[in-house]
Write an enzyme that holds these catalytic residues in place. Structure first.
Site, PDB file in Angstrom:
ATOM      1  N   GLY A   1     -71.843 -95.061  -8.862  1.00 57.68           N
ATOM      2  CA  GLY A   1     -71.141 -96.148  -8.167  1.00 57.68           C
ATOM      3  C   GLY A   1     -71.655 -96.220  -6.740  1.00 57.68           C
ATOM      4  O   GLY A   1     -72.739 -95.743  -6.425  1.00 57.68           O
ATOM      5  N   ARG A   2     -70.816 -96.793  -5.883  1.00 60.49           N
ATOM      6  CA  ARG A   2     -71.242 -96.995  -4.490  1.00 60.49           C
ATOM      7  C   ARG A   2     -71.624 -95.678  -3.823  1.00 60.49           C
ATOM      8  O   ARG A   2     -72.648 -95.584  -3.141  1.00 60.49           O
ATOM      9  CB  ARG A   2     -70.121 -97.624  -3.682  1.00 60.49           C
ATOM     10  CG  ARG A   2     -69.594 -98.921  -4.223  1.00 60.49           C
ATOM     11  CD  ARG A   2     -68.361 -99.328  -3.416  1.00 60.49           C
ATOM     12  NE  ARG A   2     -67.677-100.447  -4.000  1.00 60.49           N
ATOM     13  CZ  ARG A   2     -66.760-100.352  -4.961  1.00 60.49           C
ATOM     14  NH1 ARG A   2     -66.426 -99.178  -5.444  1.00 60.49           N
ATOM     15  NH2 ARG A   2     -66.182-101.426  -5.431  1.00 60.49           N
ATOM     16  N   ILE A   3     -70.777 -94.652  -4.004  1.00 59.87           N
ATOM     17  CA  ILE A   3     -71.019 -93.384  -3.299  1.00 59.87           C
ATOM     18  C   ILE A   3     -72.225 -92.656  -3.908  1.00 59.87           C
ATOM     19  O   ILE A   3     -73.064 -92.121  -3.179  1.00 59.87           O
ATOM     20  CB  ILE A   3     -69.740 -92.509  -3.284  1.00 59.87           C
ATOM     21  CG1 ILE A   3     -68.644 -93.237  -2.481  1.00 59.87           C
ATOM     22  CG2 ILE A   3     -70.019 -91.132  -2.707  1.00 59.87           C
ATOM     23  CD1 ILE A   3     -67.267 -92.580  -2.520  1.00 59.87           C
TER      24      ILE A   3
ATOM     25  N   ARG B   1     -71.519 -94.729 -17.077  1.00 56.64           N
ATOM     26  CA  ARG B   1     -71.102 -95.324 -18.351  1.00 56.64           C
ATOM     27  C   ARG B   1     -72.136 -96.340 -18.831  1.00 56.64           C
ATOM     28  O   ARG B   1     -72.511 -96.380 -19.988  1.00 56.64           O
ATOM     29  CB  ARG B   1     -69.739 -96.000 -18.198  1.00 56.64           C
ATOM     30  CG  ARG B   1     -68.611 -95.054 -18.547  1.00 56.64           C
ATOM     31  CD  ARG B   1     -67.295 -95.642 -18.203  1.00 56.64           C
ATOM     32  NE  ARG B   1     -67.274 -96.022 -16.798  1.00 56.64           N
ATOM     33  CZ  ARG B   1     -66.200 -96.417 -16.142  1.00 56.64           C
ATOM     34  NH1 ARG B   1     -65.055 -96.519 -16.756  1.00 56.64           N
ATOM     35  NH2 ARG B   1     -66.252 -96.724 -14.869  1.00 56.64           N
ATOM     36  N   THR B   2     -72.623 -97.166 -17.888  1.00 53.95           N
ATOM     37  CA  THR B   2     -73.700 -98.109 -18.220  1.00 53.95           C
ATOM     38  C   THR B   2     -74.723 -98.064 -17.085  1.00 53.95           C
ATOM     39  O   THR B   2     -74.361 -97.743 -15.949  1.00 53.95           O
ATOM     40  CB  THR B   2     -73.167 -99.565 -18.315  1.00 53.95           C
ATOM     41  OG1 THR B   2     -72.408 -99.827 -17.120  1.00 53.95           O
ATOM     42  CG2 THR B   2     -72.289 -99.778 -19.528  1.00 53.95           C
TER      43      THR B   2
ATOM     44  N   SER C   1     -66.269 -85.554  -5.788  1.00 55.81           N
ATOM     45  CA  SER C   1     -65.466 -86.551  -6.526  1.00 55.81           C
ATOM     46  C   SER C   1     -64.018 -86.063  -6.663  1.00 55.81           C
ATOM     47  O   SER C   1     -63.210 -86.281  -5.763  1.00 55.81           O
ATOM     48  CB  SER C   1     -66.104 -86.845  -7.883  1.00 55.81           C
ATOM     49  OG  SER C   1     -66.126 -85.697  -8.706  1.00 55.81           O
ATOM     50  N   ARG C   2     -63.704 -85.374  -7.729  1.00 56.39           N
ATOM     51  CA  ARG C   2     -62.387 -84.768  -7.887  1.00 56.39           C
ATOM     52  C   ARG C   2     -62.581 -83.400  -8.512  1.00 56.39           C
ATOM     53  O   ARG C   2     -63.454 -83.212  -9.374  1.00 56.39           O
ATOM     54  CB  ARG C   2     -61.493 -85.624  -8.794  1.00 56.39           C
ATOM     55  CG  ARG C   2     -60.963 -86.894  -8.136  1.00 56.39           C
ATOM     56  CD  ARG C   2     -59.992 -86.596  -6.984  1.00 56.39           C
ATOM     57  NE  ARG C   2     -59.492 -87.799  -6.335  1.00 56.39           N
ATOM     58  CZ  ARG C   2     -60.039 -88.363  -5.257  1.00 56.39           C
ATOM     59  NH1 ARG C   2     -61.130 -87.836  -4.694  1.00 56.39           N
ATOM     60  NH2 ARG C   2     -59.505 -89.440  -4.718  1.00 56.39           N
TER      61      ARG C   2
ATOM     62  N   GLU D   1     -55.630 -78.861  -5.593  1.00 58.58           N
ATOM     63  CA  GLU D   1     -55.581 -78.844  -4.124  1.00 58.58           C
ATOM     64  C   GLU D   1     -54.142 -78.739  -3.652  1.00 58.58           C
ATOM     65  O   GLU D   1     -53.284 -79.407  -4.242  1.00 58.58           O
ATOM     66  CB  GLU D   1     -56.193 -80.136  -3.576  1.00 58.58           C
ATOM     67  CG  GLU D   1     -57.687 -80.118  -3.662  1.00 58.58           C
ATOM     68  CD  GLU D   1     -58.324 -81.454  -3.274  1.00 58.58           C
ATOM     69  OE1 GLU D   1     -57.723 -82.221  -2.506  1.00 58.58           O
ATOM     70  OE2 GLU D   1     -59.428 -81.706  -3.765  1.00 58.58           O
TER      71      GLU D   1
ATOM     72  N   HIS E   1     -61.683 -81.118   1.343  1.00 59.55           N
ATOM     73  CA  HIS E   1     -61.636 -82.544   0.985  1.00 59.55           C
ATOM     74  C   HIS E   1     -61.806 -83.451   2.213  1.00 59.55           C
ATOM     75  O   HIS E   1     -60.893 -84.199   2.576  1.00 59.55           O
ATOM     76  CB  HIS E   1     -60.328 -82.855   0.244  1.00 59.55           C
ATOM     77  CG  HIS E   1     -60.437 -84.044  -0.662  1.00 59.55           C
ATOM     78  ND1 HIS E   1     -59.726 -84.185  -1.824  1.00 59.55           N
ATOM     79  CD2 HIS E   1     -61.203 -85.170  -0.570  1.00 59.55           C
ATOM     80  CE1 HIS E   1     -60.029 -85.329  -2.403  1.00 59.55           C
ATOM     81  NE2 HIS E   1     -60.931 -85.957  -1.650  1.00 59.55           N
ATOM     82  N   ILE E   2     -62.985 -83.386   2.805  1.00 53.96           N
ATOM     83  CA  ILE E   2     -63.196 -84.130   4.060  1.00 53.96           C
ATOM     84  C   ILE E   2     -64.369 -85.119   3.993  1.00 53.96           C
ATOM     85  O   ILE E   2     -64.897 -85.520   5.029  1.00 53.96           O
ATOM     86  CB  ILE E   2     -63.397 -83.161   5.259  1.00 53.96           C
ATOM     87  CG1 ILE E   2     -64.534 -82.157   4.989  1.00 53.96           C
ATOM     88  CG2 ILE E   2     -62.098 -82.449   5.607  1.00 53.96           C
ATOM     89  CD1 ILE E   2     -64.982 -81.376   6.215  1.00 53.96           C
TER      90      ILE E   2
HETATM   91  C1  DGY Z   1     -61.423 -90.753  -1.828  1.00 57.63           C
HETATM   92  O1  DGY Z   1     -61.162 -91.607  -0.950  1.00 57.63           O
HETATM   93  O2  DGY Z   1     -61.077 -90.898  -3.006  1.00 57.63           O
HETATM   94  C2  DGY Z   1     -62.218 -89.567  -1.507  1.00 57.63           C
HETATM   95  O3  DGY Z   1     -61.725 -88.444  -2.145  1.00 57.63           O
HETATM   96  C3  DGY Z   1     -62.491 -89.392  -0.053  1.00 57.63           C
HETATM   97  O4  DGY Z   1     -63.062 -88.172   0.213  1.00 57.63           O
END
Ligand code: DGY
Length: 327
Positions: free
Chosen positions: A158-160, A180-181, A241-242, A271, A289-290
């Protein structure tokens, strides 16, 4: 309803600019730092509010939403919105917004920074110096992975993911990705990026694996024991991401056993808890998470979330609110 009758809850302190913007529109309550990280407190309070501006750490569950008698919109102070039960919100006619685009560049910079710090062992080398162990230049000290010519595998283009790929390309890396695509041909060309339809195939090929996908049922524990075993033993893992995209137990074991060479993690499954075996793992960078934490970006995130709140409370149609999550 006159605008001043609207009540808006911001779950914890955010840039003052956003708070002031919303104060022009309604009565704003700001929770204290770390407030509303549990469902219970939100369930207690939510019925008073017409809009909720929440953090990615705020669990906006079905139960919370059910208690939102007056709630019209939930705006997340984040691009990822796995903390919100979007389906339940939509069922109840509550709109949901996130903050795409405004944090892309900050996150792209950050991912590149993590990779540089990890591949060149900044943390260990600095600690070595602080411990008074630096006794002179060492030809064999802290040798790391040079990025030029290495392959970066991105899961989630994606964008990031694209922003990271763009920077990594400037460092001479080859880019492969799984999504995914496939992304548009012109984006692939611009990034010199090759689509790999199987994420395991991608894990096998890359020297650096970067996770830039949202957390969904499909991506939960995507990086597990099996995937880690496929990766090269000199490979590095970067996750902004997560946390739950990784099985942390399996990752900790892979790091301790040197099945992969290191990991830079900005996010964690539970977290603010961090898996204890990750805390003791070698060549592991652990950050709180910064990724989006720049002054400019956090102000922009606040503004975008707040604009969606105002637009919804003013009754604007969905198509005029670009950051609403669609059904
Ligand atoms: C978000 O905005 O989802 C990100 O976790 C930022 O770090």
């Amino acid at each position: 309803m006159s605008t001043s009758a609207y009540k808006i809850l911001i779950t914890e302190p955010i840039p003052q600019k956003t708070i002031s913007f919303l104060e022009d529109f309604g009565k704003v309550v700001v929770g204290e730092k770390g407030a509303y990280q549990s469902e219970d407190r939100l369930i207690e309070d939510i019925s008073q509010y017409h809009a909720l501006l929440c953090m990615l750490s705020t669990p906006v569950t079905e139960q919370v939403l059910k208690h939102g008698d007056n709630l019209e919109i939930v705006a997340n102070f984040a691009v990822g919105y796995d903390n919100i039960n979007v389906e339940a919100a939509h069922e109840m006619g509550i709109k949901v917004a996130n903050t795409p685009d405004v944090l892309t560049e900050a996150c792209g910079d950050y991912a590149m920074g993590l990779l540089l710090a990890l591949s060149r062992k900044f943390k260990e080398a600095e600690q070595y110096l602080r411990d008074g162990k630096f006794k002179g230049w060492e030809p064999l000290g802290f040798l790391g992975m040079e990025l030029r010519g290495r392959t970066l595998g991105i899961i989630g283009m994606g964008r990031i993911g694209q922003a990271f790929a763009n920077r990594a390309k400037a460092f001479g890396m080859n880019i492969i990705y799984h999504n995914r695509t496939p992304v548009d041909r012109d984006i692939e060309q611009q990034l010199d990026a090759t689509y790999i339809s199987d994420h395991k195939e991608l894990a096998k090929k890359c020297d650096v694996l970067s996770l830039n996908c949202p957390l969904t049922d499909e991506t939960h524990h995507l990086v597990d024991q099996e995937l880690l075993a496929i990766m090269k033993d000199h490979a590095l893992l970067v996750n902004i991401s997560r946390g739950a995209v990784i099985d942390e137990e399996a990752l900790a074991e892979a790091l301790h056993q040197k099945a992969i060479a290191g990991a830079a993690l900005d996010v964690f499954e539970e977290e603010p808890k961090v898996h204890p075996e990750l805390l003791s793992a070698p060549n592991t960078l652990l950050l709180p998470h910064i990724a989006s934490a720049t002054h400019k970006t956090r102000e922009a995130i606040g503004q975008l979330a707040a604009e969606a709140i105002v637009a919804v409370l003013q009754g604007k149609p969905n198509h005029e609110i670009p950051n609403l999550i669609s059904r």
